[in-house]
Design a protein around this motif. Structure first.
Motif, PDB file in Angstrom:
ATOM      1  N   ASN A 198       0.813  -1.214   0.000  1.00 40.12           N
ATOM      2  CA  ASN A 198       0.000   0.000   0.000  1.00 40.12           C
ATOM      3  C   ASN A 198       0.850   1.270   0.000  1.00 40.12           C
ATOM      4  O   ASN A 198       0.321   2.371   0.165  1.00 40.12           O
ATOM      5  N   GLU A 199       2.161   1.084  -0.180  1.00 35.21           N
ATOM      6  CA  GLU A 199       3.107   2.198  -0.267  1.00 35.21           C
ATOM      7  C   GLU A 199       3.059   3.094   0.968  1.00 35.21           C
ATOM      8  O   GLU A 199       3.191   4.320   0.890  1.00 35.21           O
ATOM      9  N   VAL A 200       2.854   2.430   2.112  1.00 37.55           N
ATOM     10  CA  VAL A 200       2.988   3.095   3.402  1.00 37.55           C
ATOM     11  C   VAL A 200       4.383   2.767   3.918  1.00 37.55           C
ATOM     12  O   VAL A 200       4.817   1.617   3.870  1.00 37.55           O
ATOM     13  N   PHE A 201       5.095   3.763   4.409  1.00 39.20           N
ATOM     14  CA  PHE A 201       6.460   3.554   4.855  1.00 39.20           C
ATOM     15  C   PHE A 201       6.470   2.797   6.191  1.00 39.20           C
ATOM     16  O   PHE A 201       5.774   3.179   7.135  1.00 39.20           O
ATOM     17  N   LEU A 202       7.256   1.743   6.244  1.00 42.37           N
ATOM     18  CA  LEU A 202       7.352   0.895   7.423  1.00 42.37           C
ATOM     19  C   LEU A 202       8.717   1.116   8.067  1.00 42.37           C
ATOM     20  O   LEU A 202       9.744   0.672   7.542  1.00 42.37           O
ATOM     21  N   ASP A 254      12.667  12.223  11.918  1.00 43.16           N
ATOM     22  CA  ASP A 254      12.903  13.650  12.138  1.00 43.16           C
ATOM     23  C   ASP A 254      13.766  14.219  11.015  1.00 43.16           C
ATOM     24  O   ASP A 254      13.459  15.260  10.427  1.00 43.16           O
ATOM     25  N   SER A 255      14.832  13.507  10.694  1.00 43.76           N
ATOM     26  CA  SER A 255      15.740  13.948   9.638  1.00 43.76           C
ATOM     27  C   SER A 255      15.081  13.925   8.266  1.00 43.76           C
ATOM     28  O   SER A 255      15.166  14.893   7.497  1.00 43.76           O
ATOM     29  N   ALA A 256      14.411  12.816   7.953  1.00 43.61           N
ATOM     30  CA  ALA A 256      13.842  12.643   6.609  1.00 43.61           C
ATOM     31  C   ALA A 256      12.673  13.597   6.357  1.00 43.61           C
ATOM     32  O   ALA A 256      12.530  14.154   5.263  1.00 43.61           O
ATOM     33  N   ILE A 257      11.811  13.779   7.355  1.00 44.68           N
ATOM     34  CA  ILE A 257      10.671  14.704   7.199  1.00 44.68           C
ATOM     35  C   ILE A 257      11.173  16.123   7.009  1.00 44.68           C
ATOM     36  O   ILE A 257      10.626  16.891   6.203  1.00 44.68           O
ATOM     37  N   ASP A 258      12.238  16.470   7.718  1.00 49.68           N
ATOM     38  CA  ASP A 258      12.825  17.794   7.553  1.00 49.68           C
ATOM     39  C   ASP A 258      13.372  17.978   6.131  1.00 49.68           C
ATOM     40  O   ASP A 258      13.200  19.041   5.526  1.00 49.68           O
ATOM     41  N   LYS A 259      14.008  16.953   5.590  1.00 48.23           N
ATOM     42  CA  LYS A 259      14.600  17.045   4.252  1.00 48.23           C
ATOM     43  C   LYS A 259      13.543  17.295   3.168  1.00 48.23           C
ATOM     44  O   LYS A 259      13.813  17.975   2.178  1.00 48.23           O
ATOM     45  N   VAL A 260      12.348  16.704   3.361  1.00 49.78           N
ATOM     46  CA  VAL A 260      11.285  16.896   2.349  1.00 49.78           C
ATOM     47  C   VAL A 260      10.325  18.007   2.748  1.00 49.78           C
ATOM     48  O   VAL A 260       9.265  18.166   2.152  1.00 49.78           O
ATOM     49  N   LYS A 261      10.713  18.756   3.799  1.00 48.49           N
ATOM     50  CA  LYS A 261       9.899  19.885   4.278  1.00 48.49           C
ATOM     51  C   LYS A 261       8.466  19.458   4.598  1.00 48.49           C
ATOM     52  O   LYS A 261       7.501  20.168   4.298  1.00 48.49           O
ATOM     53  N   GLY A 262       8.347  18.262   5.174  1.00 56.04           N
ATOM     54  CA  GLY A 262       7.041  17.768   5.607  1.00 56.04           C
ATOM     55  C   GLY A 262       6.209  17.123   4.523  1.00 56.04           C
ATOM     56  O   GLY A 262       5.122  16.600   4.808  1.00 56.04           O
ATOM     57  N   LYS A 263       6.678  17.120   3.280  1.00 57.67           N
ATOM     58  CA  LYS A 263       5.887  16.589   2.166  1.00 57.67           C
ATOM     59  C   LYS A 263       6.134  15.075   2.015  1.00 57.67           C
ATOM     60  O   LYS A 263       6.739  14.632   1.040  1.00 57.67           O
ATOM     61  N   VAL A 264       5.654  14.311   2.976  1.00 61.15           N
ATOM     62  CA  VAL A 264       5.852  12.854   2.913  1.00 61.15           C
ATOM     63  C   VAL A 264       5.014  12.231   1.807  1.00 61.15           C
ATOM     64  O   VAL A 264       5.222  11.063   1.449  1.00 61.15           O
ATOM     65  N   SER A 265       4.073  12.997   1.263  1.00 64.87           N
ATOM     66  CA  SER A 265       3.280  12.505   0.132  1.00 64.87           C
ATOM     67  C   SER A 265       4.133  12.389  -1.136  1.00 64.87           C
ATOM     68  O   SER A 265       3.774  11.656  -2.060  1.00 64.87           O
ATOM     69  N   ASP A 266       5.268  13.103  -1.179  1.00 64.17           N
ATOM     70  CA  ASP A 266       6.229  12.936  -2.268  1.00 64.17           C
ATOM     71  C   ASP A 266       7.065  11.709  -1.929  1.00 64.17           C
ATOM     72  O   ASP A 266       8.153  11.811  -1.355  1.00 64.17           O
ATOM     73  N   LYS A 267       6.536  10.545  -2.257  1.00 61.74           N
ATOM     74  CA  LYS A 267       7.097   9.295  -1.752  1.00 61.74           C
ATOM     75  C   LYS A 267       8.508   9.021  -2.254  1.00 61.74           C
ATOM     76  O   LYS A 267       9.339   8.471  -1.521  1.00 61.74           O
ATOM     77  N   LYS A 268       8.794   9.391  -3.488  1.00 59.14           N
ATOM     78  CA  LYS A 268      10.141   9.163  -4.006  1.00 59.14           C
ATOM     79  C   LYS A 268      11.167  10.006  -3.244  1.00 59.14           C
ATOM     80  O   LYS A 268      12.240   9.521  -2.873  1.00 59.14           O
ATOM     81  N   ALA A 269      10.829  11.267  -3.016  1.00 61.08           N
ATOM     82  CA  ALA A 269      11.737  12.149  -2.280  1.00 61.08           C
ATOM     83  C   ALA A 269      11.900  11.686  -0.833  1.00 61.08           C
ATOM     84  O   ALA A 269      13.012  11.695  -0.285  1.00 61.08           O
ATOM     85  N   PHE A 270      10.798  11.270  -0.219  1.00 63.67           N
ATOM     86  CA  PHE A 270      10.843  10.814   1.170  1.00 63.67           C
ATOM     87  C   PHE A 270      11.663   9.529   1.280  1.00 63.67           C
ATOM     88  O   PHE A 270      12.430   9.345   2.228  1.00 63.67           O
ATOM     89  N   MET A 271      11.534   8.661   0.296  1.00 63.99           N
ATOM     90  CA  MET A 271      12.300   7.420   0.263  1.00 63.99           C
ATOM     91  C   MET A 271      13.800   7.709   0.205  1.00 63.99           C
ATOM     92  O   MET A 271      14.596   7.095   0.933  1.00 63.99           O
TER      93      MET A 271
END
Length: 393
Positions: free
Chosen positions: A118-122, A313-330
């Protein structure tokens, strides 16, 4: 009021509404699900995971990466069917973007495919079964603990170096138990006096201990987490074996179990990726903060879950909170741009840590409390045995 003024007031009002909407959108909470064992004899494992995660969240004022977090907790009860229902609720009803926790390997195997499909990050902070490190790995998994074999590999190497010729092995009959025994055997070069697997809910080991005593091994290797470890260690001591046969373990003796086991645990050896005596600054700050908040020494379960929060904390900061941008968050998660309590931390191709694996011995700390003292590091920058089977690069 003239037309010009009215027009400018309307524009100003519309601009204010737009900026307000953007600001509200930027601050909309990210929903994170925590799925772990929070009841029954193994509840201390899940609770320590939860407490470690909550500690970092509290230190950040309820935010990760500068964004408010809404944490939704679910108890898997160590039942795969319950865990499946909880995972479905978190994804389909609660609409979480991330699921963390997952304490036991049978729960991980029951939920992993559904969550990642379901492309939810685990962001797994305990269970590390061999399958998801190998052929069933997913780009949506990021494990901040260890692969199940690794701590036992360190103990297997230690047993070989100690010259133990015959070792009696015991573990619960589920995926983690099998992985851990496999890891031990991978580096132990002697013979097995026997290899026993007990039911996952078994708390009476009298029959197994009688069999063990009759076998007269040079040492015993046992894996029993949480309440299982307390029961096993107490019964091992009560049987008079603690002074006769060295007890080598993974996750039998830790900050959760030692207060209940008591001084009979002194000298018991354990393997792992971290202990509260680690000298790096991040670890020292974590231990101090955890003790201050919870009035107890943190276990490795709390430490690896704290690392899960640091990673997010680090990853969410890098994408500026846009975890919906899954490729960038990955990509941001893969970078693992944070200071781990264990010191060394980086992800391998299978999104499991490459890290040092250590041997610890139960001893008393400067305050007279039972704890784990690091005595050896058989492996530095150690990658798990299954990474080559994972197709990820």
């Amino acid at each position: 009021m003239n037309t010009f003024t009215r027009r400018h007031l309307a524009i100003a009002a519309a601009t204010a509404l737009t900026l307000g909407a953007v600001s509200a959108q930027a601050q909309a909470p990210i929903k994170i699900g925590f799925l772990g064992e929070l009841s029954g004899p193994t509840a201390a494992v899940g609770q320590d995971q939860l407490d470690g995660f909550l500690l970092r969240l509290e230190q950040n004022g309820g935010k990760l990466g500068g964004v408010p977090i809404q944490l939704v907790k679910e108890d898997s009860q160590l039942k795969p069917d319950v865990a499946n229902q909880a995972a479905r609720k978190l994804i389909e009803r609660d609409k979480v973007s991330v699921i963390t926790g997952i304490s036991f390997s049978n729960i991980m195997m029951a939920t992993h495919k559904y969550i990642t499909d379901n492309e939810v990050f685990l962001i797994g902070s305990n269970a590390g079964p061999s399958q998801i490190a190998g052929g069933q790995c997913s780009a949506y998994q990021f494990i901040t603990s260890w692969q199940g074999d690794q701590a036992a590999e360190a103990i297997g190497q230690y047993a070989t170096e100690k010259g133990y010729k015959r070792v009696f092995v015991l573990a619960p009959n589920y995926q983690a138990g099998k992985d851990i025994v496999t890891g031990f055997k991978r580096f132990y070069k002697g013979q097995l006096a026997d290899e026993l697997y007990t039911p996952l809910n078994q708390l009476d080991f009298s029959a197994e201990l009688s069999q063990l005593a009759a076998a007269k091994p040079d040492a015993v290797f046992a894996f029993y987490p949480g309440g299982l470890g307390v029961a096993f260690a107490k019964q091992y001591a009560q049987a008079g074996l603690i002074k006769q046969v060295p007890l080598l373990t993974t996750f039998v003796v830790d900050a959760l179990s030692l207060p209940a086991i008591g001084d009979t645990a002194l000298g018991v050896v354990s393997g792992g990726f971290w202990a509260p005596d680690f000298p790096n600054e991040q670890s020292r700050r974590f231990v101090e903060a955890f003790e201050q908040k919870y009035k107890r020494v943190p276990s490795n379960y709390a430490a690896q879950s704290y690392d899960a929060a640091l990673l997010l904390d680090s990853a969410i900061d890098k994408v500026k909170g846009k975890v919906s941008d899954k490729k960038a968050f990955m990509v941001a998660l893969k970078q693992a741009d944070f200071k781990s309590v264990r010191g060394d931390f980086r992800f391998g191709n299978n999104n499991f840590p490459i890290q040092g694996m250590h041997v610890m011995e139960v001893a008393k700390d400067g305050k007279g409390r039972l704890g784990l003292k690091t005595i050896a590091t058989p492996f530095k920058s150690h990658q798990d045995a299954y990474a080559s089977q994972c197709p990820l690069k």
